[in-house]
Each structure stands twice: as C-alpha cells, then as structure tokens.
Design a protein around this motif. Structure first.
Motif, PDB file in Angstrom:
ATOM      1  N   UNK A  57      23.952 -35.922  45.177  1.00  0.00           N
ATOM      2  CA  UNK A  57      23.563 -35.399  43.860  1.00  0.00           C
ATOM      3  C   UNK A  57      22.052 -35.143  43.796  1.00  0.00           C
ATOM      4  N   UNK A  58      21.292 -36.128  44.298  1.00  0.00           N
ATOM      5  CA  UNK A  58      19.835 -35.996  44.268  1.00  0.00           C
ATOM      6  C   UNK A  58      19.372 -34.801  45.090  1.00  0.00           C
ATOM      7  N   UNK A  59      19.977 -34.632  46.274  1.00  0.00           N
ATOM      8  CA  UNK A  59      19.596 -33.514  47.141  1.00  0.00           C
ATOM      9  C   UNK A  59      19.976 -32.178  46.504  1.00  0.00           C
ATOM     10  N   UNK A  60      21.172 -32.124  45.921  1.00  0.00           N
ATOM     11  CA  UNK A  60      21.635 -30.890  45.282  1.00  0.00           C
ATOM     12  C   UNK A  60      20.764 -30.485  44.106  1.00  0.00           C
ATOM     13  N   UNK A  61      20.427 -31.482  43.266  1.00  0.00           N
ATOM     14  CA  UNK A  61      19.601 -31.183  42.094  1.00  0.00           C
ATOM     15  C   UNK A  61      18.189 -30.790  42.512  1.00  0.00           C
ATOM     16  N   UNK A  62      17.666 -31.434  43.548  1.00  0.00           N
ATOM     17  CA  UNK A  62      16.322 -31.083  44.009  1.00  0.00           C
ATOM     18  C   UNK A  62      16.275 -29.649  44.528  1.00  0.00           C
ATOM     19  N   UNK A  63      17.334 -29.232  45.212  1.00  0.00           N
ATOM     20  CA  UNK A  63      17.411 -27.845  45.700  1.00  0.00           C
ATOM     21  C   UNK A  63      17.422 -26.866  44.522  1.00  0.00           C
ATOM     22  N   UNK A  64      18.233 -27.204  43.504  1.00  0.00           N
ATOM     23  CA  UNK A  64      18.291 -26.344  42.326  1.00  0.00           C
ATOM     24  C   UNK A  64      16.964 -26.351  41.572  1.00  0.00           C
ATOM     25  N   UNK A  65      16.314 -27.505  41.537  1.00  0.00           N
ATOM     26  CA  UNK A  65      15.027 -27.608  40.853  1.00  0.00           C
ATOM     27  C   UNK A  65      13.959 -26.785  41.579  1.00  0.00           C
ATOM     28  N   UNK A  66      14.065 -26.735  42.899  1.00  0.00           N
ATOM     29  CA  UNK A  66      13.138 -25.903  43.675  1.00  0.00           C
ATOM     30  C   UNK A  66      13.287 -24.440  43.263  1.00  0.00           C
ATOM     31  N   UNK A  67      14.544 -24.009  43.097  1.00  0.00           N
ATOM     32  CA  UNK A  67      14.815 -22.638  42.669  1.00  0.00           C
ATOM     33  C   UNK A  67      14.291 -22.411  41.243  1.00  0.00           C
ATOM     34  N   UNK A  68      14.494 -23.421  40.383  1.00  0.00           N
ATOM     35  CA  UNK A  68      14.002 -23.350  39.004  1.00  0.00           C
ATOM     36  C   UNK A  68      12.485 -23.136  38.996  1.00  0.00           C
ATOM     37  N   UNK A  69      11.782 -23.915  39.781  1.00  0.00           N
ATOM     38  CA  UNK A  69      10.314 -23.845  39.819  1.00  0.00           C
ATOM     39  C   UNK A  69       9.842 -22.491  40.336  1.00  0.00           C
ATOM     40  N   UNK A  70      10.547 -21.935  41.335  1.00  0.00           N
ATOM     41  CA  UNK A  70      10.183 -20.619  41.872  1.00  0.00           C
ATOM     42  C   UNK A  70      10.291 -19.541  40.799  1.00  0.00           C
ATOM     43  N   UNK A  71      11.427 -19.549  40.067  1.00  0.00           N
ATOM     44  CA  UNK A  71      11.632 -18.547  39.009  1.00  0.00           C
ATOM     45  C   UNK A  71      10.623 -18.751  37.884  1.00  0.00           C
ATOM     46  N   UNK A  72      10.442 -19.999  37.493  1.00  0.00           N
ATOM     47  CA  UNK A  72       9.515 -20.327  36.399  1.00  0.00           C
ATOM     48  C   UNK A  72       8.093 -19.892  36.753  1.00  0.00           C
ATOM     49  N   UNK A  73       7.661 -20.195  37.984  1.00  0.00           N
ATOM     50  CA  UNK A  73       6.302 -19.840  38.419  1.00  0.00           C
ATOM     51  C   UNK A  73       6.118 -18.319  38.448  1.00  0.00           C
TER      52      UNK A  73
END
Length: 199
Positions: A57-73
């Motif tokens: 779960x932690x790895x999956x959410x971190x991957x999605x959060x990485x994508x979130x940060x890329x789009x947000x930035x």
C-alpha cells in the motif's frame, strides 16, 4: 455573469466550477483539478485493497503521489508563466497610458510643483491640490484634442480589463490548488508521502 470569487465561494463542487471556468479563454491554463482528484481517488483504492500488505500500500500510494506532484508542479509552472505574461502586458498597457498622458501633459513633475509653490511663499498648500489645479488648467487648453483624451480613456480601460482578468485567474487557481492539497492531505501522510529519496 457571476463573479469568480462568488462562484468559488458558493459552489460546493469545485470540479464543476473548474469545468465552467475552462470555457472562458482568459481563465486558461487552469489547475488540472479533475486529473489530480482522480489520482487521489486511486490512492484511496490502493489503501483499501485487502490483498495488499502495508508495504504494498505504501509503495503504491507513493508512486501515485509522485505522479500527483509531477502534475501539480507542472500546473504551478503554467500558472506562473501565465502570470508573468499578464504582468508584462499590464506593464506595457501602463506604459501606453503614461505615453498618452504625456501627450496631453496630464502628469505633473515634482519640480514643476515646487516651482509653482515657490512663487506663492505665503500659501501653505500641499502638492496634491497644486497638481490637480495644473492638470485641470492644461485640459482646458485648446490644443488638447478629444481624440487624445479618448485614447487615454481607452488605455485605462485596457489596464482595468487586464488587471481584473489576472485577479480572477489567480483567485480560481489558488482556490483549486488549496482544495486539492487538502484532499491529498486526507489520504497521504507519513510513510505514504513521496520524497526524492524514493527515486
């Protein structure tokens, strides 16, 4: 038409507001609210999977959060660039306004005010009334053509329009960034946060 501030304040679903704003050319580019919201939903799905270990779960959410940060930035950068462009356009419009004002001697230099006041040593008056009187006198001069005054008004209206549009644009995007960050904070905390160390 309803003001941007009123739309943001009184409509509960910002996604719908965002879609409405996206139909107005002067409001683009907008924060990718729906895209970011879908990423957050995927985080929730990942955390609720019964067949996932905590590490999964932690790895999956971190991957999605990485994508979130890329789009947000990328969104922040786009808004920043648009703001720079609009600011430059406002500065150009101000320069045009000043040029038109100079054509009809609308602006009074401080040295001119001091010269007038020195000729009236017994009069105790501030600079503003002197400047206002000089401008009124100049506008009565026959060489001041109406077309030049109209051009000055037109330049002022351009400035007002640019400033209002930029204000609306920033209000909408700041609201979107704030709301999506709050949504992310509900799901992503502690070990689930993406950091540069994960690369």
């Amino acid at each position: 038409m309803e003001s941007i501030e009123r739309q943001i304040s009184f409509k509960m679903r910002f996604g719908k507001t965002c879609a409405t704003l996206a139909e107005q050319p002067h409001m683009l580019p907008l924060v990718s609210y729906q895209v970011l919201k879908e990423i957050i939903k995927d985080m929730g799905v990942c955390l609720e999977k019964d067949d996932f270990t905590e590490d999964d779960k932690a790895q999956g959410v971190r991957k999605l959060d990485e994508k979130f940060i890329e789009v947000f930035a990328a969104d922040v950068q786009a808004v920043k660039e648009r703001t720079y462009r609009d600011t430059a356009a406002i500065e150009q419009a101000l320069a045009e306004f000043q040029f038109q004002g100079n054509l009809i001697s609308l602006f009074v230099h401080p040295r001119q005010i001091e010269k007038i006041k020195s000729a009236m040593p017994l009069a105790n008056i501030s600079d503003e009334p002197v400047a206002a009187h000089v401008v009124r006198f100049r506008l009565q001069h026959p060489r001041i053509r109406q077309s030049v005054v109209d051009k000055l008004i037109e330049s002022f209206n351009v400035i007002a329009k640019l400033v209002n549009e930029l204000q609306e644009y920033l209000q909408a995007n700041l609201a979107g960034f704030r709301k999506i960050i709050k949504k992310r904070a509900r799901w992503v905390t502690g070990d689930y946060l993406y950091t540069d160390d994960d690369d």
